[in-house]
Write an enzyme that holds these catalytic residues in place. Structure first.
Site, short mmCIF file in Angstrom:
data_model
loop_
_atom_site.label_atom_id
_atom_site.label_comp_id
_atom_site.label_asym_id
_atom_site.label_seq_id
_atom_site.Cartn_x
_atom_site.Cartn_y
_atom_site.Cartn_z
CG HIS A 171 -0.33 -0.42 2.49
ND1 HIS A 171 -0.84 -1.46 3.24
CD2 HIS A 171 0.76 0.02 3.16
CE1 HIS A 171 -0.09 -1.63 4.32
NE2 HIS A 171 0.87 -0.74 4.29
CE1 TYR A 256 14.09 -0.55 3.24
CE2 TYR A 256 12.84 0.95 1.85
CZ TYR A 256 12.87 -0.05 2.80
OH TYR A 256 11.70 -0.55 3.30
#
Length: 501
Positions: A171, A256
């Site tokens: 989502h 990340y």
């Protein structure tokens, strides 16, 4: 219509109840078969009782088949939802706490970085067993809809090694879409977006309003926003330097890449503690722990509250029900899905899992050509894809050398740790997670010998740059609505508290 849908990991209240509500809001699905399975009988029982109560209140003739026997749940299933957390919160704790000893400070640890890599090792081992069961007992055309993280790694393993047609669903795109509309002063329905990249590193490469390209206005709009300018500093800085906004949250994105969490004294500059998703150390572990504790304690009260009502006006934004509706009825659905690339994004590897626009109807899921990502975005994605590839191959083959190489190539781990530290951290994580890593028996035995040798590198007593304590039940009772929302929602950051900084 009559077909069977199985939920694996049905004890996950946040996903299971919401996905079932979405599915049964489709009028044609009022007589489908539903099967729940989980490895935890207590959680399975609670969620089944709650969901059956919803079904009964909406006067549908469906009886949930709840079973601890996964093959029985999968028998003849046409669609399978996977919402598992391999190793549960116990393993998740080690994903966060062990890397901290080596200076690796994660907000989430479920997609990349040291925690995400290990989460993938556990999850792939389970998913390949699930895929075998699907091949043997489910319908021949069964579609696996994966909501489990690390999304790209698990979906990669299922498609390339599991022999099961699999789409990964997230989502993140919807959440960023809402933010973009907000900063532009527009309604979400009036802003058309195209996202492309990999899960949690997908980029809004096109943003339009009434045919006018608004992409170039986003940096100024986000910098001027009274809330997001404080809570989305990492995303805004990436937008400033790469030209495009990322789908993923401030906390996720910060772990990340190598730039925002490598120096402990700088981490607080980039994060905000108003919501876990803004970058708090171990934030997702905390919020998941609170949600599970609250649901298990407060469950009797949930059974007294008004059941879910089924209907289009109550339907959520998770892609799963819309995909099944499109496949079964022919109504066209457009979303962003995680699929094998196969040339859709031309400057990412053909075999990797991308997240990009897709269309669904009776003919299946179609992914139109995106072409090349801007060069900088492709470089960011390709760095992560190299880690994913190593991690998938390591998990499938039980190859601890590939696992260690995945750690070394990870942007944040590599920014913080030297090779000797990475080797020792990998040993420690393998031993700590032995019960969930059947493919690593030999490697874990060797790691235990090294750990017992006494010649170990010193580690830190470090809780992270910004670590908040888990709330007690008594503390959560002060705001029952917030506690219920946290426990009951699949997206645990749809509505966020105001900035704390």
């Amino acid at each position: 219509m009559s077909f069977k849908i199985a939920f694996i990991g049905a004890g996950s209240i946040g996903f299971t109840r919401g996905l079932l509500r979405d599915l049964l809001s489709v009028p044609e699905f009022s007589t489908i078969e539903v099967a729940f399975t989980d490895i935890n009988p207590h959680n399975l029982d609670m969620v089944t009782r709650l969901c059956q109560r919803d079904i009964d209140k909406n006067r549908l003739p469906i009886r949930i088949q709840a079973t601890l026997d996964r093959r029985e749940a999968l028998k003849d299933a046409k669609y399978v939802f996977v919402t598992i957390r391999a190793g549960g919160l116990e393993a998740f704790q080690t994903d966060v706490d062990i890397p901290l000893k080596y200076g690796v400070d994660q907000c989430v640890g479920d997609t990349l970085c040291a925690g995400g890599i290990m989460y993938g090792q556990r999850g792939i081992a389970v998913l390949l067993d699930i895929c075998q069961d699907i091949r043997e007992v489910a319908a021949s055309d069964c579609l696996l809809l994966n909501y489990a993280n690390p999304m790209a790694m698990l979906t990669w393993a299922c498609n390339h090694y599991g022999g099961v047609r699999t789409v990964g669903l997230c989502h993140g795109v919807q959440g960023g879409h809402r933010q973009i509309a907000n900063v532009l002063g527009l309604e979400k329905r009036d802003v058309d977006i195209i996202c492309a990249g990999i899960n949690h590193q997908t980029w809004y490469v096109q943003v339009k309003h009434k045919g006018k390209d608004m992409t170039g206005r986003l940096l100024e709009a986000f910098e001027a926003h009274p809330e997001f300018s404080r809570t989305e500093k990492v995303r805004i800085d990436m937008l400033r330097r790469f030209g495009y906004y990322s789908t993923e949250s401030n906390g996720h994105l910060s772990e990340y890449v190598p730039w925002y969490r490598k120096r402990p004294d700088e981490i607080p500059e980039w994060i905000d503690t108003g919501s876990w998703i803004n970058g708090e150390t171990g934030g997702y572990l905390r919020i998941c722990t609170e949600g599970r504790n609250w649901f298990e304690t407060d469950f009797p009260n949930w059974m007294k509250e008004e059941p879910n009502r089924f209907g289009q006006e109550k339907r959520g934004e998770e892609h799963g029900s819309y995909i099944i509706e499109a496949l079964e009825t022919g109504r066209v659905y457009r979303g962003h899905f995680n699929m094998v690339n196969n040339g859709v994004i031309t400057n990412l590897p053909a075999d990797c899992i991308i997240e990009a626009p897709g269309y669904v109807d009776r003919n299946g899921i179609s992914m139109p050509l995106v072409g090349e990502l801007p060069l900088g975005l492709a470089a960011v994605c390709n760095a992560s894809i190299s880690v994913q590839r190593l991690a998938v191959e390591a998990a499938v083959h039980g190859d601890d050398m590939l696992l260690r190489q995945a750690f070394m190539m990870d942007p944040l781990v590599g920014a913080v740790c030297n090779p000797k530290e990475i080797w020792q951290m990998a040993d420690e994580m393998l031993v700590a997670q032995e019960q969930w890593l059947p493919q690593y028996g030999k490697a874990i035995g060797q790691a235990k010998i090294r750990q017992a040798s006494g010649s170990l590198l010193p580690v830190k007593e470090y809780r992270g740059a910004v670590r908040l304590k888990v709330k007690t039940i008594e503390e959560m009772q002060q705001d029952r609505a917030a506690a219920n929302k946290n426990a009951g929602e699949s997206d645990k950051a749809v509505e966020r508290p105001a900035s704390a900084r």
